[in-house]
Design a protein around this motif. Structure first.
Motif, PDB file in Angstrom:
ATOM      1  N   VAL A  67      -7.348 -23.603  10.491  1.00  0.00           N
ATOM      2  CA  VAL A  67      -6.515 -22.458  10.834  1.00  0.00           C
ATOM      3  C   VAL A  67      -5.824 -21.990   9.561  1.00  0.00           C
ATOM      4  N   ASP A  68      -6.025 -20.721   9.255  1.00  0.00           N
ATOM      5  CA  ASP A  68      -5.372 -20.104   8.096  1.00  0.00           C
ATOM      6  C   ASP A  68      -5.025 -18.678   8.520  1.00  0.00           C
ATOM      7  N   ASP A  69      -3.732 -18.409   8.687  1.00  0.00           N
ATOM      8  CA  ASP A  69      -3.316 -17.104   9.209  1.00  0.00           C
ATOM      9  C   ASP A  69      -3.691 -15.949   8.287  1.00  0.00           C
ATOM     10  N   GLU A  70      -3.662 -16.156   6.985  1.00  0.00           N
ATOM     11  CA  GLU A  70      -4.037 -15.070   6.077  1.00  0.00           C
ATOM     12  C   GLU A  70      -5.533 -14.770   6.178  1.00  0.00           C
ATOM     13  N   ARG A  71      -6.346 -15.815   6.227  1.00  0.00           N
ATOM     14  CA  ARG A  71      -7.798 -15.621   6.375  1.00  0.00           C
ATOM     15  C   ARG A  71      -8.102 -14.939   7.709  1.00  0.00           C
ATOM     16  N   TYR A  72      -7.418 -15.387   8.769  1.00  0.00           N
ATOM     17  CA  TYR A  72      -7.574 -14.783  10.086  1.00  0.00           C
ATOM     18  C   TYR A  72      -7.201 -13.301  10.036  1.00  0.00           C
ATOM     19  N   CYS A  73      -6.084 -13.015   9.376  1.00  0.00           N
ATOM     20  CA  CYS A  73      -5.589 -11.642   9.291  1.00  0.00           C
ATOM     21  C   CYS A  73      -6.594 -10.751   8.570  1.00  0.00           C
ATOM     22  N   ARG A  74      -7.169 -11.227   7.484  1.00  0.00           N
ATOM     23  CA  ARG A  74      -8.156 -10.438   6.733  1.00  0.00           C
ATOM     24  C   ARG A  74      -9.377 -10.125   7.604  1.00  0.00           C
ATOM     25  N   ALA A  75      -9.864 -11.113   8.318  1.00  0.00           N
ATOM     26  CA  ALA A  75     -11.027 -10.904   9.190  1.00  0.00           C
ATOM     27  C   ALA A  75     -10.678  -9.958  10.342  1.00  0.00           C
ATOM     28  N   PHE A  76      -9.512 -10.144  10.922  1.00  0.00           N
ATOM     29  CA  PHE A  76      -9.068  -9.322  12.040  1.00  0.00           C
ATOM     30  C   PHE A  76      -8.961  -7.858  11.623  1.00  0.00           C
ATOM     31  N   VAL A  77      -8.310  -7.607  10.481  1.00  0.00           N
ATOM     32  CA  VAL A  77      -8.123  -6.245   9.995  1.00  0.00           C
ATOM     33  C   VAL A  77      -9.475  -5.587   9.733  1.00  0.00           C
ATOM     34  N   LYS A  78     -10.340  -6.303   9.047  1.00  0.00           N
ATOM     35  CA  LYS A  78     -11.664  -5.749   8.729  1.00  0.00           C
ATOM     36  C   LYS A  78     -12.434  -5.399   9.999  1.00  0.00           C
ATOM     37  N   ASP A  79     -12.453  -6.313  10.950  1.00  0.00           N
ATOM     38  CA  ASP A  79     -13.187  -6.087  12.194  1.00  0.00           C
ATOM     39  C   ASP A  79     -12.611  -4.931  13.007  1.00  0.00           C
ATOM     40  N   LYS A  80     -11.308  -4.889  13.151  1.00  0.00           N
ATOM     41  CA  LYS A  80     -10.699  -3.853  13.998  1.00  0.00           C
ATOM     42  C   LYS A  80     -10.842  -2.462  13.392  1.00  0.00           C
ATOM     43  N   ILE A  81     -10.799  -2.363  12.070  1.00  0.00           N
ATOM     44  CA  ILE A  81     -10.956  -1.050  11.446  1.00  0.00           C
ATOM     45  C   ILE A  81     -12.411  -0.607  11.506  1.00  0.00           C
ATOM     46  N   ARG A  82     -13.316  -1.470  11.122  1.00  0.00           N
ATOM     47  CA  ARG A  82     -14.727  -1.077  11.030  1.00  0.00           C
ATOM     48  C   ARG A  82     -15.429  -0.980  12.375  1.00  0.00           C
ATOM     49  N   TYR A  83     -15.197  -1.935  13.249  1.00  0.00           N
ATOM     50  CA  TYR A  83     -15.968  -1.991  14.489  1.00  0.00           C
ATOM     51  C   TYR A  83     -15.248  -1.375  15.681  1.00  0.00           C
ATOM     52  N   ASN A  84     -13.933  -1.586  15.774  1.00  0.00           N
ATOM     53  CA  ASN A  84     -13.196  -1.018  16.898  1.00  0.00           C
ATOM     54  C   ASN A  84     -12.632   0.357  16.579  1.00  0.00           C
ATOM     55  N   LYS A  85     -12.733   0.756  15.296  1.00  0.00           N
ATOM     56  CA  LYS A  85     -12.273   2.071  14.845  1.00  0.00           C
ATOM     57  C   LYS A  85     -10.782   2.272  15.092  1.00  0.00           C
ATOM     58  N   TRP A  86      -9.990   1.244  14.768  1.00  0.00           N
ATOM     59  CA  TRP A  86      -8.551   1.307  14.919  1.00  0.00           C
ATOM     60  C   TRP A  86      -7.906   1.764  13.629  1.00  0.00           C
ATOM     61  N   GLY A  87      -6.744   2.385  13.747  1.00  0.00           N
ATOM     62  CA  GLY A  87      -5.940   2.760  12.597  1.00  0.00           C
ATOM     63  C   GLY A  87      -4.935   1.676  12.265  1.00  0.00           C
ATOM     64  N   ARG A  88      -4.186   1.916  11.209  1.00  0.00           N
ATOM     65  CA  ARG A  88      -3.249   0.934  10.683  1.00  0.00           C
ATOM     66  C   ARG A  88      -2.201   0.512  11.718  1.00  0.00           C
ATOM     67  N   ARG A  89      -1.603   1.457  12.419  1.00  0.00           N
ATOM     68  CA  ARG A  89      -0.527   1.122  13.359  1.00  0.00           C
ATOM     69  C   ARG A  89      -1.008   0.242  14.512  1.00  0.00           C
ATOM     70  N   LYS A  90      -2.176   0.532  15.022  1.00  0.00           N
ATOM     71  CA  LYS A  90      -2.700  -0.260  16.144  1.00  0.00           C
ATOM     72  C   LYS A  90      -3.032  -1.682  15.688  1.00  0.00           C
ATOM     73  N   VAL A  91      -3.588  -1.820  14.491  1.00  0.00           N
ATOM     74  CA  VAL A  91      -3.880  -3.144  13.943  1.00  0.00           C
ATOM     75  C   VAL A  91      -2.577  -3.904  13.717  1.00  0.00           C
ATOM     76  N   GLU A  92      -1.587  -3.198  13.186  1.00  0.00           N
ATOM     77  CA  GLU A  92      -0.275  -3.797  12.931  1.00  0.00           C
ATOM     78  C   GLU A  92       0.335  -4.340  14.221  1.00  0.00           C
ATOM     79  N   GLN A  93       0.262  -3.550  15.287  1.00  0.00           N
ATOM     80  CA  GLN A  93       0.824  -3.976  16.572  1.00  0.00           C
ATOM     81  C   GLN A  93       0.086  -5.191  17.123  1.00  0.00           C
ATOM     82  N   ALA A  94      -1.226  -5.210  16.973  1.00  0.00           N
ATOM     83  CA  ALA A  94      -2.009  -6.340  17.478  1.00  0.00           C
ATOM     84  C   ALA A  94      -1.670  -7.616  16.713  1.00  0.00           C
ATOM     85  N   LEU A  95      -1.497  -7.510  15.406  1.00  0.00           N
ATOM     86  CA  LEU A  95      -1.139  -8.681  14.600  1.00  0.00           C
ATOM     87  C   LEU A  95       0.276  -9.150  14.927  1.00  0.00           C
ATOM     88  N   TYR A  96       1.166  -8.220  15.186  1.00  0.00           N
ATOM     89  CA  TYR A  96       2.524  -8.568  15.602  1.00  0.00           C
ATOM     90  C   TYR A  96       2.482  -9.340  16.930  1.00  0.00           C
TER      91      TYR A  96
END
Length: 163
Positions: free
Chosen positions: A54-83
């Protein structure tokens, strides 16, 4: 769920983390639902983080990449999900700041073009309002949306002038 030993819990969680990225909150929440003692949870989480399961930074990098590229989310929605996943703000802010605006634009442009095709018969003002609200709902920031809408308007006018 039957009572599990500390070793069984550790084995299940390491197997789970070996298959996919998970954040520390997800693992802690899973153990809480299983009814695992808090002291045991702390020992298991220490082991998982020390062994890099478990590494939260590694998780965060993968999560951000996936949500932007595949789910077509913007910054605010990704931010809320990580929060919501209890990722520390300094971790996700750093990762999100590393994403170039051009990447958001490359995701948002096709979304807006597809949405614009669905908005037949509307005036430009009304269509732009609907496009703006659509993009806000996807979590894009207003500056990226304005930039995208302005670029699209400019492209359309320059295309019309060529003919």
């Amino acid at each position: 769920m039957k009572d599990m030993t500390e070793q069984e819990v550790l084995m299940r969680l390491t197997a789970l983390c070996s298959k996919a990225e998970h954040c520390s909150w997800e693992m802690t929440e899973k153990m809480r639902r299983w009814g695992i003692d808090e002291q045991v949870q702390a020992r298991i989480m220490q082991h998982l983080t020390e062994e890099k399961y478990v590494d939260d930074e590694r998780y965060c990098r993968a999560f951000v990449k996936d949500k932007i590229r595949y789910n077509k989310w913007g910054r605010r929605k990704v931010e809320q999900a990580l929060y919501a996943k209890h990722i520390e703000r300094n971790i996700y802010q750093q990762v999100l700041d590393e994403v170039d605006d051009e990447e958001y634009l490359s995701v948002l442009r096709p979304l807006l073009k597809n949405k614009k095709r669905q908005l037949k018969g509307l005036g430009e003002y009304e269509a732009n309002g609907k496009l703006f609200r659509f993009a806000i709902g996807r979590g894009f920031t207003t500056d990226i949306i304005r930039l995208c809408l302005d670029i699209d308007d400019l492209e359309e006018t320059s295309d019309d002038e060529d003919y």
